[in-house]
Design a protein around this motif. Structure first.
Motif, mmCIF file in Angstrom:
data_model
loop_
_atom_site.group_PDB
_atom_site.id
_atom_site.type_symbol
_atom_site.label_atom_id
_atom_site.label_comp_id
_atom_site.label_asym_id
_atom_site.label_seq_id
_atom_site.Cartn_x
_atom_site.Cartn_y
_atom_site.Cartn_z
ATOM 1 N N SER A 1 0.841 -1.093 0.084
ATOM 2 C CA SER A 1 0.094 -0.001 0.102
ATOM 3 C C SER A 1 0.857 1.341 -0.055
ATOM 4 C CB SER A 1 -0.995 0.109 1.060
ATOM 5 O OG SER A 1 -1.556 1.332 1.320
ATOM 6 N N GLU A 2 0.568 2.172 -0.863
ATOM 7 C CA GLU A 2 1.068 3.279 -1.014
ATOM 8 C C GLU A 2 0.840 4.471 0.171
ATOM 9 O OE1 GLU A 2 0.994 5.013 -4.905
ATOM 10 O OE2 GLU A 2 2.082 3.475 -5.664
ATOM 11 N N ARG A 3 -0.164 4.123 1.066
ATOM 12 C CA ARG A 3 -0.642 4.866 2.277
ATOM 13 C C ARG A 3 -0.104 4.479 3.521
ATOM 14 N NH1 ARG A 3 -3.757 8.847 -0.184
ATOM 15 N NH2 ARG A 3 -4.363 8.341 -2.261
ATOM 16 N N THR A 4 0.725 3.572 3.557
ATOM 17 C CA THR A 4 1.091 3.033 4.986
ATOM 18 C C THR A 4 1.907 4.123 5.835
ATOM 19 O OG1 THR A 4 1.216 0.968 3.884
ATOM 20 C CG2 THR A 4 2.233 1.347 6.174
ATOM 21 N N ASN B 1 4.709 -3.647 5.308
ATOM 22 C CA ASN B 1 4.725 -2.997 3.975
ATOM 23 C C ASN B 1 5.654 -3.660 3.221
ATOM 24 O OD1 ASN B 1 5.233 -1.022 1.917
ATOM 25 N ND2 ASN B 1 3.512 0.075 2.571
#
Length: 168
Positions: A8-11, A139
């Motif tokens: 995920s790019e929003r971790t 991640n």
């Protein structure tokens, strides 16, 4: 909480305020982790270099100048039985006496050595915990970034971690 890797790019990293919102932000966070892991490996090398320097300084403190002793070269000149000059283990001039220390001795506590040693150990531990927390987000990008940074750091400065002790 499921303990499985995900992508995920929003971790968030370290706080909710540091949560990438774009692909560029995610890449920047991964680059930061690579640099942090490289610094982590570099600190191990720097500490090892300092340890070797501190050991050399401790060995150099073994030489003690003997104030009331005549140099060996002068003794040779005044001795009627000596026909040639004698070269000693310390050279021709012998106003220095080597003080041997036991092989397995603990060096004396020195503020100039033990304070930086403790600071380096604390800094290394702190960076290690920060890297561990990044990996514990599960991640995949963060995990691979930490591994890449450790690889780059070891590749760049790993040879300094194996400085051989020349005195033993």
């Amino acid at each position: 909480m499921i303990m499985a890797f995900f992508n995920s790019e929003r971790t968030p990293l370290y706080s909710t305020q540091w949560a990438p919102r774009t692909t560029g932000g995610y890449a920047g966070t991964c680059i930061f982790l690579i640099l942090l892991a490289t610094l982590y490996r570099s600190l191990f090398a720097a500490k090892n270099i300092l340890e070797a320097r501190w050991t050399d300084q401790a060995w150099n403190r073994r030489y003690v100048v003997v104030a009331d002793r005549q140099p060996f070269s002068e003794e040779v000149k005044t001795d009627p039985d000596v026909k040639t000059a004698v070269l000693t283990a310390n050279g021709v001039e012998e106003t220095v006496r080597v003080i041997h220390r036991p092989i397995r001795s603990t060096p004396a506590w020195r503020f100039s050595v033990d304070l930086p040693r403790a600071a380096f150990a604390t800094l290394i531990a702190g960076l290690g915990y920060l890297l561990m927390l990044a990996v514990m987000t599960f991640n995949v990008g963060y995990f691979i970034s930490v591994l890449a940074g450790l690889f780059i750091g070891e590749l760049a400065v790993g040879r300094f971690n194996s400085v051989m002790d020349e005195h033993h």
